[in-house]
Design a protein around this motif. Structure first.
Motif, PDB file in Angstrom:
ATOM      1  N   GLY A  44      65.437  46.082  59.897  1.00 47.06           N
ATOM      2  CA  GLY A  44      64.485  46.161  58.631  1.00 47.06           C
ATOM      3  C   GLY A  44      62.953  46.884  59.304  1.00 47.06           C
ATOM      4  N   PHE A  45      62.934  45.837  60.596  1.00 50.38           N
ATOM      5  CA  PHE A  45      61.960  46.546  60.974  1.00 50.38           C
ATOM      6  C   PHE A  45      62.304  47.915  61.780  1.00 50.38           C
ATOM      7  N   ASP A  47      63.320  50.388  60.177  1.00 45.43           N
ATOM      8  CA  ASP A  47      62.803  51.530  59.118  1.00 45.43           C
ATOM      9  C   ASP A  47      61.750  51.293  58.962  1.00 45.43           C
ATOM     10  N   GLU A  48      60.935  49.607  58.618  1.00 46.97           N
ATOM     11  CA  GLU A  48      59.369  50.090  58.370  1.00 46.97           C
ATOM     12  C   GLU A  48      58.671  50.777  59.618  1.00 46.97           C
ATOM     13  N   TYR A  49      59.236  50.508  60.763  1.00 43.81           N
ATOM     14  CA  TYR A  49      58.539  51.617  61.885  1.00 43.81           C
ATOM     15  C   TYR A  49      58.749  53.425  61.866  1.00 43.81           C
ATOM     16  N   GLN A  50      60.028  53.714  61.025  1.00 49.21           N
ATOM     17  CA  GLN A  50      60.690  54.599  60.733  1.00 49.21           C
ATOM     18  C   GLN A  50      59.579  55.042  60.206  1.00 49.21           C
ATOM     19  N   LYS A  51      59.312  54.605  59.067  1.00 46.68           N
ATOM     20  CA  LYS A  51      58.352  55.006  58.327  1.00 46.68           C
ATOM     21  C   LYS A  51      56.840  55.481  58.355  1.00 46.68           C
ATOM     22  N   ARG A  52      56.584  54.218  59.758  1.00 49.46           N
ATOM     23  CA  ARG A  52      55.116  54.867  59.592  1.00 49.46           C
ATOM     24  C   ARG A  52      55.219  55.956  60.763  1.00 49.46           C
TER      25      ARG A  52
END
Length: 146
Positions: A44-45, A47-52
């Protein structure tokens, strides 16, 4: 009656062994759950960092920031692969503990079955003695009635 006492001791030891194995199994299963939760958190972290990272790229970032993003995502990937290995190890351990618990439980049940058979044999013997005593009493009563 020494045999009965020995069997009781064996049953007690088998019960303790089974209880200990059940505790170890519980700990192993908890470790699997915790490892899976940590993996989910890392994914999850990432994926979130990838979006950022993608949002930052769309807005335009410096080459240094780009390298930092890529390096951090690579480190997260390494951590995720390491966590998958931890899950595999924890699952193997839980399988081993489950096998040990099943073995302990079979042994405990075997002793329990032996104990039940011994109790049934003792009851049968007591019933036979009681029947013999009643038969002798009835025979004496019939003999003295004559």
């Amino acid at each position: 009656m020494a045999s009965k006492a020995q069997l009781a001791t064996l049953m007690d030891l088998a019960r303790r062994e089974t209880d200990d194995a059940a505790k170890r199994l519980g700990i192993a299963l908890k470790a699997v759950d915790e490892a899976k939760q940590k993996h989910e958190m890392l994914v999850g972290f990432r994926d979130e960092y990838q979006k950022r990272f993608e949002a930052a790229q769309a807005a335009g970032i410096t080459p240094m920031a780009y390298r930092n993003f890529v390096a951090f995502i690579d480190k997260l990937e390494v951590a995720i692969r390491g966590q998958l290995e931890m899950i595999r190890h924890a699952e193997l351990r839980s399988h081993q503990e489950k096998t040990a618990w099943q073995s302990s439980e079979r042994k405990r049940m075997s002793y329990s079955t032996l104990n039940d058979r011994a109790d049934a044999a003792a009851l049968k013997l007591d019933n036979k003695r009681d029947q013999k005593a009643m038969d002798e009493h009835a025979a004496r009563g019939a003999y003295y009635k004559r």
